[in-house]
Write a protein that holds these residues in place. Structure first.
Motif, short mmCIF file in Angstrom:
data_model
loop_
_atom_site.label_atom_id
_atom_site.label_comp_id
_atom_site.label_asym_id
_atom_site.label_seq_id
_atom_site.Cartn_x
_atom_site.Cartn_y
_atom_site.Cartn_z
N GLU A 304 0.84 -1.11 0.03
CA GLU A 304 -0.03 0.00 0.00
C GLU A 304 0.90 1.39 -0.08
O GLU A 304 0.57 1.93 -0.81
CB GLU A 304 -1.10 0.19 1.21
N ARG A 305 1.86 1.14 0.76
CA ARG A 305 2.97 2.32 1.06
C ARG A 305 3.64 2.55 -0.46
O ARG A 305 3.80 3.72 -0.72
CB ARG A 305 3.74 2.23 2.21
N ARG A 309 -0.79 4.15 -2.28
CA ARG A 309 -2.35 3.92 -1.82
C ARG A 309 -2.58 4.43 -0.44
O ARG A 309 -3.73 4.88 -0.02
CB ARG A 309 -2.58 2.53 -2.24
N ARG A 310 -1.44 4.63 0.20
CA ARG A 310 -1.69 5.17 1.87
C ARG A 310 -0.51 5.76 1.94
O ARG A 310 0.61 5.50 1.80
CB ARG A 310 -2.02 3.86 2.62
N GLN A 311 -0.66 6.99 2.85
CA GLN A 311 0.58 7.78 3.58
C GLN A 311 0.99 7.63 4.90
O GLN A 311 2.01 7.63 5.35
CB GLN A 311 0.46 9.22 2.85
N ARG A 314 0.05 3.02 10.00
CA ARG A 314 -1.02 2.16 10.47
C ARG A 314 -0.54 0.96 11.54
O ARG A 314 0.65 0.32 11.13
CB ARG A 314 -1.78 1.59 9.30
#
Length: 336
Positions: A304-305, A309-311, A314
């Motif tokens: 994802e990173r 797709r996400r910063q 998590r």
């Protein structure tokens, strides 16, 4: 080894045409493509992954640090991560720090030089330079199993303290009160959390824990040595919570050598639920970590990173489960 120029010469085309066929970057006529593919087969040409990665600024490779490759728990995690990487089109470079915290930064430097796209890190313990090193690499990273408080990156771990509570509560339900603990190495977060769970469970029952903690280092040898010390105690504990399965296997061996029957004379609970736990004698009651979920989530979160797709970081906390087998039994003694 054949080069792209050799293929171009053999096929009677330009190097650029060979590159387009190999990388599927532009249309090449069926006739030209066939000549290139035939030349590749005849010469045994293998495209350079390094050259392609430099061109694309990506290597489709992830790096992974683990503390001890001989520990079956980490081997099982790695197997799940490799499977997930393969399915996603990534290769995995595995590095073992041999439980040496100061070795971690050197290994990370090696992985950075290999231009990995992301890192999966199981830390080996406290190293003040590690957070700065990981931040400075500017490569997406996910921590597995062991958190570093000062490092804002993704994390997948098990609720270790809760797992220890499950283990000790199981023993107390069976009537045990004098419960020893064989710990992992001090300063390793997971080991400390499991010891804290053991203490909390006993404190909740008003049962003292003083004098019942024995130091191990997550190896079967340390479990073997610690169990010998436990068995020399007077009065002897009726049960032992062991902070990982490898040490529990060593403890089983020590009990057998001393003529102490498990679970008739002393009950034993491990932690991790490695595959070998099914095949000890007796089969080991243990706290199961969801290893496949840990592996899958670690790779998915990292991708994802990498793919943007996400910063934001998590953190995922997975819940352990108790696996009751034949190494625990109801308390049968008279003294507490």
């Amino acid at each position: 080894m054949a080069t792209i120029k050799d293929v171009a010469r053999q096929a009677g085309v330009s190097v650029t045409t060979v590159s387009h066929v190999v990388n599927k970057t532009r249309f090449v006529s069926d006739k030209g493509r066939a000549r290139v593919e035939q030349a590749i087969r005849e010469l045994g040409y293998v495209p350079s992954a390094v050259a392609r990665s430099l061109q694309r600024s990506a290597t489709a490779t992830l790096g992974m640090l683990i503390p001890n490759s001989s520990n079956p728990y980490f081997a099982e995690i790695v197997r799940g991560i490799e499977d997930r990487c393969f399915g996603a089109g990534y290769n995995l470079i595995l590095c073992n720090t041999d439980d040496e915290p100061l070795r971690q930064c050197k290994v990370l430097q090696v992985l950075a030089e290999r231009r990995v796209d992301g890192l999966i890190v199981v830390s080996s313990g406290e190293d003040p330079a590690l957070p700065g090193m990981l931040s400075g690499l500017r490569v997406p990273a996910v921590m597995v199993d062991r958190e570093i408080d000062t490092l804002p990156c993704d994390l997948v771990e098990t609720a270790h303290m809760h797992g220890a509570l499950l283990a000790v509560q199981h023993l107390t339900t069976l009537g045990h009160r004098r419960i020893a603990c064989i710990s992992g190495p001090a300063g390793v977060v997971t080991a400390d959390q499991r010891v804290e769970g053991w203490r909390m469970a006993l404190a909740g029952l008003g049962v003292p824990s003083a004098g019942l903690l024995f130091a191990g280092d997550f190896t079967s040898e340390s479990g073997y040595a610690a169990m010998h010390a436990v068995l020399r105690m007077e009065p002897r504990p009726s049960a032992v919570f062991v902070a990982n399965d490898l040490m529990a296997i060593g403890a089983l061996c020590a009990a057998h050598e001393c003529g102490v029957a498990v679970p008739d004379d002393i009950s034993l609970v491990g932690f991790d639920d490695i595959e070998l736990a099914h095949f000890t004698c007796p089969p080991l009651t243990t706290v199961a970590q969801p290893k496949l979920r840990i592996a899958t989530m670690a790779v998915d979160m990292l991708l994802e990173r990498i793919e943007g797709r996400r910063q934001s970081p998590r953190k995922v906390m997975l819940q352990p489960e108790l696996r009751v087998r034949a190494s625990t039994a109801p308390y049968r003694g008279t003294s507490r």
